[in-house]
Design a protein around this motif. Structure first.
Motif, short mmCIF file in Angstrom:
data_model
loop_
_atom_site.label_atom_id
_atom_site.label_comp_id
_atom_site.label_asym_id
_atom_site.label_seq_id
_atom_site.Cartn_x
_atom_site.Cartn_y
_atom_site.Cartn_z
N TRP A 139 0.83 -1.19 0.00
CA TRP A 139 0.00 0.00 0.00
C TRP A 139 0.88 1.26 0.00
O TRP A 139 1.85 1.34 0.73
N ARG A 184 -8.19 -5.07 -4.98
CA ARG A 184 -7.57 -6.39 -5.11
C ARG A 184 -7.65 -6.93 -6.54
O ARG A 184 -6.65 -7.38 -7.08
N LEU A 193 1.33 -5.36 1.58
CA LEU A 193 0.13 -5.73 0.84
C LEU A 193 0.47 -6.53 -0.42
O LEU A 193 -0.35 -7.30 -0.91
N GLN A 244 -0.23 -10.08 0.22
CA GLN A 244 -1.65 -10.43 0.06
C GLN A 244 -2.00 -10.52 -1.42
O GLN A 244 -2.83 -11.33 -1.81
N LEU A 245 -1.36 -9.69 -2.23
CA LEU A 245 -1.55 -9.77 -3.68
C LEU A 245 -1.13 -11.14 -4.20
O LEU A 245 -1.86 -11.78 -4.96
N SER A 247 -3.70 -13.81 -3.13
CA SER A 247 -4.97 -13.65 -3.85
C SER A 247 -4.81 -14.04 -5.31
O SER A 247 -5.64 -14.76 -5.87
N THR A 264 -4.69 -7.82 7.16
CA THR A 264 -5.71 -6.89 6.66
C THR A 264 -7.07 -7.12 7.31
O THR A 264 -8.01 -6.36 7.04
N LEU A 281 -8.08 -0.48 2.76
CA LEU A 281 -7.67 -1.88 2.62
C LEU A 281 -8.79 -2.87 2.91
O LEU A 281 -8.55 -4.08 2.93
N TRP A 293 -9.42 -6.04 0.86
CA TRP A 293 -8.43 -7.12 0.92
C TRP A 293 -8.82 -8.13 2.00
O TRP A 293 -7.98 -8.89 2.50
#
Length: 191
Positions: free
Chosen positions: A22, A53, A78, A81-82, A85, A107, A116, A119
């Motif tokens: 982020w 996302r 982040l 998390q990308l 996902s 998150t 966020l 997410w």
């Protein structure tokens, strides 16, 4: 062996893609330093302030389709998390050799900013490629137990580097040679 990978021969033949978190990574961040020093490629996102996302996942697909060689994903915050996902939804897994996941944020915490919220929930499926999660014992965005659980869910080896905050520009890592060694370690596991 190429000149830019003399210190890490495991990276030869692989594209290193930097996935900031982020608000992107500033000039003192180790990702920015790696980009300048080693020529690694930053995956630019259209919106760093209000990250969506699905948009970020689509952008990673686009970059991987334009990258001729297999990639090592180097994610911060982040960006971790990308990766989780993206891996749960993309058909391009074979284009990724391995991933280094640094300081994954929680998150789902109540104090996360509204930027966020999309997410959530955290994707907890095992990654289809080797991965290593680097965590800090005093990360303000993720309690150690939550970081340990995410790493286990993703099937990632977890490396705790002690009290280094969010493992970012404020952590005093400089060029972070230890991180490069960890990148070489996970790259060595790429099939």
């Amino acid at each position: 062996m190429s000149d830019k990978h003399k210190a890490n021969p495991e990276l030869d033949g692989l594209a290193v893609l930097l996935l900031p978190g982020w608000l992107n990574s500033g000039p003192e961040h180790w990702q920015s330093r790696w980009e300048a020093l080693h020529g690694h490629r930053r995956v630019e996102q259209a919106d760093w302030e209000w990250p969506r996302r699905g948009d970020w996942m689509a952008r990673l697909d686009d970059v991987l389709l334009q990258t001729p060689q297999r990639a090592l994903l180097v994610a911060h915050s982040l960006g971790c998390q990308l990766v989780a996902s993206w891996a749960a939804h993309s058909a391009l897994h074979d284009r990724v050799a391995a991933a280094l996941l640094v300081a994954p944020p929680d998150t789902e915490r109540d104090d996360m900013p509204p930027n966020l919220f999309n997410w959530r929930p955290i994707v907890r499926r095992a990654l289809p490629f080797p991965s290593l999660a680097v965590v800090s014992s005093d990360d303000p965005y993720c309690a150690p137990a939550r970081a340990q659980r995410m790493a286990a869910d993703w099937g990632s080896e977890r490396v705790d580097i002690g009290a280094r905050g969010h493992i970012n520009g404020e952590s005093g890592l400089g060029d972070w040679p230890e991180g490069l060694a960890l990148l070489g370690r996970v790259a060595g596991r790429a099939g």
